[in-house]
Design a protein around this motif. Sequence first.
Motif, PDB file in Angstrom:
ATOM      1  N   GLY A   1      -1.140  -3.056   3.849  1.00 43.40           N
ATOM      2  CA  GLY A   1      -0.213  -1.736   4.298  1.00 43.40           C
ATOM      3  C   GLY A   1       0.254  -2.235   5.860  1.00 43.40           C
ATOM      4  N   ARG A   2      -0.561  -2.057   6.850  1.00 43.01           N
ATOM      5  CA  ARG A   2       0.017  -2.029   8.297  1.00 43.01           C
ATOM      6  C   ARG A   2       0.364  -3.473   8.511  1.00 43.01           C
ATOM      7  NH1 ARG A   2      -4.846   0.983  10.924  1.00 43.01           N
ATOM      8  NH2 ARG A   2      -6.012  -0.268   8.924  1.00 43.01           N
ATOM      9  N   LYS A   7      -7.547   5.782  -5.768  1.00 39.91           N
ATOM     10  CA  LYS A   7      -7.821   4.998  -4.522  1.00 39.91           C
ATOM     11  C   LYS A   7      -8.849   6.011  -3.616  1.00 39.91           C
ATOM     12  CE  LYS A   7      -4.974   3.253  -0.406  1.00 39.91           C
ATOM     13  NZ  LYS A   7      -5.218   3.984   0.626  1.00 39.91           N
ATOM     14  N   ALA A  15       0.722  -1.318  -0.017  1.00 32.59           N
ATOM     15  CA  ALA A  15      -0.094   0.105   0.020  1.00 32.59           C
ATOM     16  C   ALA A  15       0.828   1.294   0.113  1.00 32.59           C
ATOM     17  CB  ALA A  15      -0.901   0.096   1.339  1.00 32.59           C
ATOM     18  N   PRO A  16       0.439   2.243  -0.392  1.00 33.70           N
ATOM     19  CA  PRO A  16       1.071   3.780  -0.277  1.00 33.70           C
ATOM     20  C   PRO A  16       0.753   3.900   1.343  1.00 33.70           C
ATOM     21  CG  PRO A  16      -1.208   4.010  -1.297  1.00 33.70           C
ATOM     22  CD  PRO A  16      -1.040   2.283  -1.221  1.00 33.70           C
ATOM     23  N   LEU A  17       1.643   4.222   1.807  1.00 34.54           N
ATOM     24  CA  LEU A  17       2.114   4.523   3.349  1.00 34.54           C
ATOM     25  C   LEU A  17       2.903   5.734   3.609  1.00 34.54           C
ATOM     26  CD1 LEU A  17       2.454   0.725   4.072  1.00 34.54           C
ATOM     27  CD2 LEU A  17       0.593   1.932   4.805  1.00 34.54           C
ATOM     28  N   ALA A  18       2.233   6.824   3.816  1.00 36.65           N
ATOM     29  CA  ALA A  18       3.187   8.116   3.851  1.00 36.65           C
ATOM     30  C   ALA A  18       4.133   7.847   5.172  1.00 36.65           C
ATOM     31  CB  ALA A  18       2.141   9.147   4.465  1.00 36.65           C
ATOM     32  N   PHE A  30      -8.504   5.679  10.577  1.00 39.13           N
ATOM     33  CA  PHE A  30      -8.182   4.057  10.607  1.00 39.13           C
ATOM     34  C   PHE A  30      -8.478   3.355  11.578  1.00 39.13           C
ATOM     35  CE2 PHE A  30      -4.902   7.027   8.495  1.00 39.13           C
ATOM     36  CZ  PHE A  30      -4.900   6.350   7.137  1.00 39.13           C
ATOM     37  N   GLN A  82       2.031   7.799  -6.514  1.00 42.52           N
ATOM     38  CA  GLN A  82       0.613   8.423  -5.881  1.00 42.52           C
ATOM     39  C   GLN A  82       0.678   9.920  -5.804  1.00 42.52           C
ATOM     40  OE1 GLN A  82      -1.428   8.214  -2.065  1.00 42.52           O
ATOM     41  NE2 GLN A  82      -2.874   6.767  -2.974  1.00 42.52           N
ATOM     42  N   HIS A  91     -10.467   1.438   0.144  1.00 39.66           N
ATOM     43  CA  HIS A  91     -10.132   1.189   1.438  1.00 39.66           C
ATOM     44  C   HIS A  91     -11.529   1.496   2.175  1.00 39.66           C
ATOM     45  CE1 HIS A  91      -8.499   3.098   5.479  1.00 39.66           C
ATOM     46  NE2 HIS A  91      -8.896   1.830   5.473  1.00 39.66           N
ATOM     47  N   SER A 116      -8.173  -2.904  -0.228  1.00 39.47           N
ATOM     48  CA  SER A 116      -7.312  -2.614   1.032  1.00 39.47           C
ATOM     49  C   SER A 116      -8.077  -2.482   2.411  1.00 39.47           C
ATOM     50  CB  SER A 116      -6.595  -0.981   0.508  1.00 39.47           C
ATOM     51  OG  SER A 116      -6.165  -0.462   1.609  1.00 39.47           O
ATOM     52  N   GLY A 117      -7.411  -2.851   3.400  1.00 42.82           N
ATOM     53  CA  GLY A 117      -7.843  -2.609   4.738  1.00 42.82           C
ATOM     54  C   GLY A 117      -8.001  -4.037   5.628  1.00 42.82           C
ATOM     55  N   ASP A 118      -7.112  -4.058   6.672  1.00 43.92           N
ATOM     56  CA  ASP A 118      -6.849  -5.159   7.580  1.00 43.92           C
ATOM     57  C   ASP A 118      -6.438  -6.286   7.332  1.00 43.92           C
ATOM     58  OD1 ASP A 118      -8.124  -2.753   8.952  1.00 43.92           O
ATOM     59  OD2 ASP A 118     -10.099  -3.859   9.026  1.00 43.92           O
ATOM     60  N   MET A 132       2.034   9.150  -0.392  1.00 43.27           N
ATOM     61  CA  MET A 132       1.718  10.239  -1.467  1.00 43.27           C
ATOM     62  C   MET A 132       2.418  11.561  -1.624  1.00 43.27           C
ATOM     63  SD  MET A 132      -1.258  11.519   1.223  1.00 43.27           S
ATOM     64  CE  MET A 132      -0.959  12.374   2.959  1.00 43.27           C
ATOM     65  N   ASN A 146      -4.870   9.933  -5.239  1.00 44.96           N
ATOM     66  CA  ASN A 146      -5.256   9.727  -3.773  1.00 44.96           C
ATOM     67  C   ASN A 146      -6.670  10.541  -3.563  1.00 44.96           C
ATOM     68  OD1 ASN A 146      -5.665  10.224  -0.999  1.00 44.96           O
ATOM     69  ND2 ASN A 146      -3.706   9.775  -0.587  1.00 44.96           N
TER      70      ASN A 146
HETATM   71  C1  LIG Z   1       0.985   5.408   8.591  1.00 49.26           C
HETATM   72  C2  LIG Z   1      -0.166   5.198   7.279  1.00 49.26           C
HETATM   73  C3  LIG Z   1       0.204   5.855   6.079  1.00 49.26           C
HETATM   74  C4  LIG Z   1      -0.668   6.126   5.095  1.00 49.26           C
HETATM   75  N1  LIG Z   1      -0.534   6.800   3.931  1.00 49.26           N
HETATM   76  C5  LIG Z   1      -1.139   6.633   2.974  1.00 49.26           C
HETATM   77  C6  LIG Z   1      -0.971   7.380   1.688  1.00 49.26           C
HETATM   78  O1  LIG Z   1       0.219   8.159   1.509  1.00 49.26           O
HETATM   79  N2  LIG Z   1      -1.640   7.332   0.613  1.00 49.26           N
HETATM   80  C7  LIG Z   1      -2.682   6.417   0.692  1.00 49.26           C
HETATM   81  O2  LIG Z   1      -3.625   6.362  -0.351  1.00 49.26           O
HETATM   82  N3  LIG Z   1      -2.948   5.750   1.779  1.00 49.26           N
HETATM   83  C8  LIG Z   1      -2.378   5.841   2.819  1.00 49.26           C
HETATM   84  N4  LIG Z   1      -2.815   5.034   3.906  1.00 49.26           N
HETATM   85  C9  LIG Z   1      -3.710   4.055   3.937  1.00 49.26           C
HETATM   86  C10 LIG Z   1      -3.303   2.605   3.557  1.00 49.26           C
HETATM   87  O3  LIG Z   1      -2.797   2.644   2.193  1.00 49.26           O
HETATM   88  C11 LIG Z   1      -4.263   1.610   3.493  1.00 49.26           C
HETATM   89  O4  LIG Z   1      -5.533   1.960   2.569  1.00 49.26           O
HETATM   90  C12 LIG Z   1      -4.900   1.690   5.018  1.00 49.26           C
HETATM   91  O5  LIG Z   1      -3.882   1.678   6.002  1.00 49.26           O
HETATM   92  C13 LIG Z   1      -5.757   0.390   5.216  1.00 49.26           C
HETATM   93  O6  LIG Z   1      -5.100  -0.679   4.801  1.00 49.26           O
HETATM   94  P1  LIG Z   1      -4.150  -1.760   5.921  1.00 49.26           P
HETATM   95  O7  LIG Z   1      -5.255  -2.033   7.021  1.00 49.26           O
HETATM   96  O8  LIG Z   1      -3.724  -2.760   5.380  1.00 49.26           O
HETATM   97  O9  LIG Z   1      -3.268  -0.875   6.531  1.00 49.26           O
HETATM   98  C14 LIG Z   1      -1.706   5.342   4.810  1.00 49.26           C
HETATM   99  C15 LIG Z   1      -2.078   4.490   6.148  1.00 49.26           C
HETATM  100  C16 LIG Z   1      -1.390   4.322   7.411  1.00 49.26           C
HETATM  101  C17 LIG Z   1      -1.651   3.705   8.444  1.00 49.26           C
END
Ligand SMILES: Cc1cc2nc3c(=O)[nH]c(=O)nc-3n(C[C@H](O)[C@H](O)[C@H](O)COP(=O)(O)O)c2cc1C
Length: 333
Positions: free
Chosen positions: A230-231, A145, A21-24, A183, A76, A175, A206-208, A47, A103
Amino acid sequence: MSEEVKIDRPGLFGKNSLCLAPLAGYSDAPFRLLCFEFGADFAVTEMVSSEGLIRAGDKTRKILRRMEGEGPVGCQLFGARPESMARAAELAAGTGPAFIDLNFGCPVKKVVKKNGGSALMRDLPLMEKIIHAVKSRVTLPVTAKIRSGWSAAEENYLEAGEILEGAGVSAITLHPRYRTQGFGGSAHWDHIARLKERVSIPVIASGDVKSVADYLKIVDTTACDVVMIGRGAFGRPWIFREIKDRLSGRDTDPVEGVERINILERQVRMEVEWKGEKRGVMELRKIYRWYLKGLPGMKDFRTRLSRSGTLREVLEILEDLREEIRKQWKETA
Ligand SMILES: Cc1cc2nc3c(=O)[nH]c(=O)nc-3n(C[C@H](O)[C@H](O)[C@H](O)COP(=O)(O)O)c2cc1C
């Protein structure tokens, strides 16, 4: 019109594909590479602000760079002005990504205040304009997304999905939380199943998803095409290998204590190489706890790691950690 050659990647959004996943703050090049090594099929950058990219701050540009050895990566972008998103997409496309991801889900106040991220779920006509503007300027696949809506009362992911498909996006990531959920709470996987029934382009879930069991369940209950993690990959980049092994019927190699520390060390070295020692070590502080999760007696090590300021110090602590884990094994053997 940008001049990059369209990259034909059959199967990028195909069934069984797994994506980071994209994760800032997390899905930077070193972590993406690690996830690719463990079997991720593609990944998405942190992002990037479209306005920031146009102003071309070095930090913003750097987020789009990739390390040698990475697989396909989507860049992204977030923002609310169609012209800026289109210009930023052109700039991003010039760095050679596999696709451009837009995004429309970020819940963060700073982003939403300027009508970006999940604020676009409240303005689908503007979302559509952004897609058209971006698609008119890049030849790469464009993906989006989204969330389930701003709130339960404003749930509109099906409408958004139809609009996105009509505007020509190549895949939609859902998501399935409302912006109001942030979240927290749980992801509404049933929304993914409904979106999948509604559109004919690939749907990325995406999610969980934090385990092989979650993966099997989300695929079974939603019929999604791609699963995004992601997480669940924080401190566990090997989750991709566990899933791939399960899919191909192989026994998976469990990642035990010392092995975990070795993988952490690899990430540490790559982050430092990529960001320089000072920044690399600083930014690593947030990841240690994920790798040490579930290992007993780690409190002191966590504290020491979070105070360390040089690569040498970090490596020494990791060596002590290996010793401690070996000692614990001997004691329980
Ligand atoms: C720390 C963090 C940073 C994130 N950054 C972005 C981001 O930059 N762009 C985006 O579309 N979603 C972002 N997300 C959302 C994740 O991509 C994902 O959709 C969401 O965490 C659910 O999936 P997961 O349960 O697998 O983490 C972020 C989530 C977390 C927890």
